[in-house]
Motif scaffolding. Structure first.
Motif, PDB file in Angstrom:
ATOM      1  N   LEU A  85       0.824  -1.213   0.000  1.00 39.96           N
ATOM      2  CA  LEU A  85       0.000   0.000   0.000  1.00 39.96           C
ATOM      3  C   LEU A  85       0.855   1.259   0.000  1.00 39.96           C
ATOM      4  CD1 LEU A  85      -2.565  -1.149   2.715  1.00 39.96           C
ATOM      5  CD2 LEU A  85      -3.150  -0.663   0.339  1.00 39.96           C
ATOM      6  N   PHE A  87       0.269   5.542   0.254  1.00 44.36           N
ATOM      7  CA  PHE A  87      -0.769   6.511   0.599  1.00 44.36           C
ATOM      8  C   PHE A  87      -0.362   7.924   0.173  1.00 44.36           C
ATOM      9  CE2 PHE A  87      -0.447   3.167   3.779  1.00 44.36           C
ATOM     10  CZ  PHE A  87      -1.719   2.630   3.779  1.00 44.36           C
ATOM     11  N   GLN A  88      -1.388   8.768   0.027  1.00 44.91           N
ATOM     12  CA  GLN A  88      -1.130  10.163  -0.331  1.00 44.91           C
ATOM     13  C   GLN A  88      -0.328  10.862   0.773  1.00 44.91           C
ATOM     14  OE1 GLN A  88      -4.672  12.448  -1.068  1.00 44.91           O
ATOM     15  NE2 GLN A  88      -3.545  14.296  -1.596  1.00 44.91           N
ATOM     16  N   GLN A  89      -0.725  10.565   2.047  1.00 47.59           N
ATOM     17  CA  GLN A  89      -0.039  11.236   3.176  1.00 47.59           C
ATOM     18  C   GLN A  89       1.167  10.439   3.667  1.00 47.59           C
ATOM     19  OE1 GLN A  89      -3.556  10.944   3.400  1.00 47.59           O
ATOM     20  NE2 GLN A  89      -3.816  13.048   2.718  1.00 47.59           N
ATOM     21  N   HIS A  91       2.136   8.272   5.458  1.00 47.92           N
ATOM     22  CA  HIS A  91       1.916   7.460   6.652  1.00 47.92           C
ATOM     23  C   HIS A  91       3.135   6.629   7.031  1.00 47.92           C
ATOM     24  CE1 HIS A  91      -2.121   8.746   6.925  1.00 47.92           C
ATOM     25  NE2 HIS A  91      -2.528   8.153   5.821  1.00 47.92           N
ATOM     26  N   LEU A  92       4.197   7.341   7.338  1.00 46.49           N
ATOM     27  CA  LEU A  92       5.363   6.657   7.895  1.00 46.49           C
ATOM     28  C   LEU A  92       5.284   6.796   9.412  1.00 46.49           C
ATOM     29  CD1 LEU A  92       8.064   8.038   5.444  1.00 46.49           C
ATOM     30  CD2 LEU A  92       7.079   5.750   5.438  1.00 46.49           C
ATOM     31  N   VAL A  93       5.836   5.828  10.111  1.00 45.97           N
ATOM     32  CA  VAL A  93       5.853   5.915  11.585  1.00 45.97           C
ATOM     33  C   VAL A  93       6.918   6.949  11.952  1.00 45.97           C
ATOM     34  CG1 VAL A  93       6.221   4.657  13.742  1.00 45.97           C
ATOM     35  CG2 VAL A  93       5.095   3.536  11.819  1.00 45.97           C
ATOM     36  N   TYR A  95       8.520   7.975  14.533  1.00 46.36           N
ATOM     37  CA  TYR A  95       9.673   7.787  15.422  1.00 46.36           C
ATOM     38  C   TYR A  95      10.598   6.669  14.937  1.00 46.36           C
ATOM     39  CZ  TYR A  95       6.516   4.235  17.298  1.00 46.36           C
ATOM     40  OH  TYR A  95       5.654   3.182  17.419  1.00 46.36           O
ATOM     41  N   LEU A  96      10.270   6.099  13.770  1.00 50.07           N
ATOM     42  CA  LEU A  96      11.173   5.105  13.182  1.00 50.07           C
ATOM     43  C   LEU A  96      11.869   5.740  11.988  1.00 50.07           C
ATOM     44  CD1 LEU A  96       8.949   1.854  13.158  1.00 50.07           C
ATOM     45  CD2 LEU A  96      10.605   2.587  14.887  1.00 50.07           C
ATOM     46  N   ARG A 149       8.732   0.517   1.205  1.00 55.78           N
ATOM     47  CA  ARG A 149       8.008  -0.302   2.183  1.00 55.78           C
ATOM     48  C   ARG A 149       6.952  -1.171   1.488  1.00 55.78           C
ATOM     49  NH1 ARG A 149       4.722   3.150   6.335  1.00 55.78           N
ATOM     50  NH2 ARG A 149       3.384   3.371   4.514  1.00 55.78           N
ATOM     51  N   ASN A 166       0.594  14.852  -2.981  1.00 57.97           N
ATOM     52  CA  ASN A 166       1.280  15.830  -2.134  1.00 57.97           C
ATOM     53  C   ASN A 166       2.686  16.150  -2.624  1.00 57.97           C
ATOM     54  OD1 ASN A 166      -0.765  16.276  -0.351  1.00 57.97           O
ATOM     55  ND2 ASN A 166      -0.072  14.787   1.162  1.00 57.97           N
TER      56      ASN A 166
END
Lengths: 230, 383
Positions: A85, A87-89, A91-93, A95-96, A149, A166
């Motif tokens: 997957l 995503f547009q935003q 969505h990475l964690v 603090y990693l 990822r 974005n």
């Protein structure tokens, strides 16, 4: 047999038909764009294909398995094993670091392998940014980490929801080039986009309107390269 | 890389790189663990501390003879059953009726050094009798006979004989110097106290004692055990507890310990509420991250394990900090309240850490349950 087949898919919320008798086939190795205005049902369709939602009616055959009938637990397994997957935003964690974000997908899939994750980052041109936190990366770089990822577990399908929404033109081109490479390697790509320039790069464009497939066009001049309009 | 290593890397990164966010939860746990460790240290040390305090209020065991003869050897034999670390002191007493200014007064022969240990509450005005020929008179005796410190008093002993006895009765009078006046607020004020040797010289009777007051620093159970052991193994001694002292000691101790336990439970409950609130906020703040983890394949079990892992690591760290701060806290309280140092109990280290982890774990249950309910499709929806 098609890799993905949607047969008479409905998604109904009360009176609203978010998807209304949608039929779609995606072949293995195909690059399909899905376009449509807001509220046309793109996200709903993405969620159903991405095993994050179930249709109200109809069959969704992924690799021959009707995922519309699977339990939530099985859907998690299918999503983990077969789908990447984006995503547009991004969505990475937060603090990693970049490397750990890629390894996170490996962690849930099988065994984390730092070397392999680093190679995936190298493929998207970010090997030297592996130890950077998302906040230290530009939007384009974050999206490339997201691509790394998505591809790390060699999924059957990469599902990208507004992947360039974005990004500036330069980063948009970089991401589309990455898609092109993945497609060349045989990866199946389904890209939801508002952007006609990004949609036109695909082999086929499906246009949704009011929950129905409004139009399907095949790109006879498919090159996999983005052409910006002036 | 093994999955466990990645798991530790993730939860460590979450705690370390988001430390400003986790600080409130960490502080709540550390403070809770500090109070838990401190109060538990006090809880276990209170019997020792209070025992020492209670010993200021006099002996808690009395040895009396079971038969005719009761000697120092019998006393020593009884005392040999008491651990030397528990034995505060043992004072032998022998009582004889003497006459001062022709008035009958009870004289007690004892060991002044031992009395200082068994009856530290005695208020002695003057110097304790040390040398031969020195006595201490009770306040009551001093008032009735107009005696004061520095006076010389003639004490006469006349042996009571049975009517018709052929032997001549002993009759002896010796001058003694009053070195001190004793105030206790009790019956001791009606006695004249002298060293055992002086009484033996006065009466001409040596070797036997009437009773011994024993002061033992230990809990009620141990005292009972000592009493039973002495009564069964030393036939010449009848050991009895001074109920007035031991009962009040037990009551005060049990109330104090109950209070400490109650406060500990309340603190743990407050810690749990604080951690649960913070973790609820943490889960709400990380809904997108949870959604993402689920989207890329995390099962509910993984989400539970990761959040529980974070919570438990936080609990463990808070517990470790709490162990040491708690000891410092207990030490401060002990020095202020009991004026003595507290004993470090290594057993409380794992107990505090385990309790912190457990409390944090329980506090995390509800927030984690809500984390598993996050719908990735909803939280990851595009803007």
């Amino acid at each position: 047999m098609s890799l993905l087949e949607l047969k008479h898919i409905y998604k109904i919320y009360g009176e609203l038909h978010a998807l209304d008798d949608v039929n779609l086939k995606v072949e293995k190795g195909e690059w399909v764009s899905i376009m449509g205005p807001s509220g046309s049902g793109k996200s709903t369709m993405m969620n159903i294909i991405g095993c994050m939602d179930k249709p109200s009616k109809g069959e969704v055959l992924l690799d021959g398995v009707d995922i519309a009938r699977e339990s939530g637990k099985n859907l998690t397994t299918i999503r983990r094993d077969k789908i990447g997957l984006i995503f547009q935003q991004f969505h990475l964690v937060n603090y990693l670091n970049a490397l750990e974000n890629v390894m996170l997908a490996q962690y849930y899939h099988s065994i984390p392998d730092e070397k392999e994750a680093l190679e995936a980052l190298d493929r998207v041109g970010l090997a030297d940014r592996a130890k950077h936190l998302p906040s230290q990366l530009s939007g384009g770089e974050q999206q490339r980490v997201c691509v790394a990822r998505a591809l790390i577990n060699h999924p059957e399908i990469i599902l990208a929801d507004e992947p360039t929404g974005n990004l500036d033109d330069a980063n948009e081109e970089t991401v589309v080039d990455l898609f092109h490479k993945l497609h060349d390697e045989g990866t199946t790509l389904i890209v939801v986009t508002h952007d006609p320039e990004v949609a036109e790069v695909a082999q086929r464009t499906v246009v949704l309107r009011n929950g129905k497939i409004h139009k399907e066009t095949v790109n006879t001049n498919f090159t996999g390269k983005i052409r910006f309009r002036d | 890389m093994k999955k466990r290593k990645m798991f530790l890397r993730m939860i460590t990164a979450s705690l370390m790189r988001r430390r400003s966010r986790m600080l409130v939860a960490f502080l709540a746990i550390a403070i809770g663990a500090t109070i838990l460790s401190g109060l538990m240290t006090i809880y276990f040390d209170v019997p020792r501390q209070m025992g020492a305090q209670f010993r200021n209020y006099g002996a808690n065991m009395i040895f009396t003879p079971t038969g005719e003869d009761f000697t120092n050897e019998d006393l020593e034999s009884g005392l040999s059953h008491i651990k030397s670390s528990d034995l505060v002191g043992a004072a032998p007493y022998r009582y004889e009726t003497v006459r001062i200014h022709e008035q009958p007064i009870m004289a007690a022969g004892t060991s002044m050094e031992d009395v200082k240990k068994t009856s530290p509450y005695w208020l002695v005005e003057g110097e304790w009798p040390a040398a031969a020929g020195e006595v201490m008179v009770g306040q009551g005796v001093a008032e009735s006979l107009q005696l004061k410190q520095g006076d010389t008093v003639a004490i006469r002993y006349t042996e009571e004989t049975e009517e018709g006895a052929e032997e001549e009765a002993a009759d002896n009078e010796i001058d003694y110097k009053v070195t001190a006046v004793l105030s206790t607020g009790g019956s001791e004020e009606d006695y004249v106290y002298m060293n055992m040797e002086d009484l033996e010289e006065l009466t001409g009777l040596a070797g036997s004692i009437d009773l011994a007051e024993v002061s033992i620093s230990s809990g009620a159970d141990q005292l009972n055990s000592y009493m039973e052991q002495i009564n069964s193994e030393v036939p010449s001694v009848d050991a009895r507890l001074v109920k007035r002292v031991t009962a009040s000691e037990t009551t005060v101790l049990s109330k104090l310990q109950a209070l400490v336990l109650l406060v500990t439970v309340i603190v743990l409950a407050l810690t749990m509420i604080c951690v649960a609130t913070t973790m609820t906020a943490v889960v709400a703040e990380r809904r997108k991250e949870i959604g993402l983890r689920k989207a890329i394949g995390a099962s509910d079990k993984s989400i539970v394990t990761e959040f529980m892992g974070e919570g438990m690591m936080l609990g463990g760290l808070g517990g470790i900090v709490g162990v040491f701060l708690g000891f410092a806290f207990a030490q401060t309280i002990s020095k202020h309240v009991f004026s003595s140092s507290i004993i470090f109990r290594p057993g409380l280290v794992p107990l505090t850490i385990a309790a912190s982890i457990l409390v944090t774990g329980i506090a995390c249950l509800s927030p984690i349950r809500s984390a598993t309910k996050v719908d990735p499709a909803l939280v990851l929806k595009g803007e």
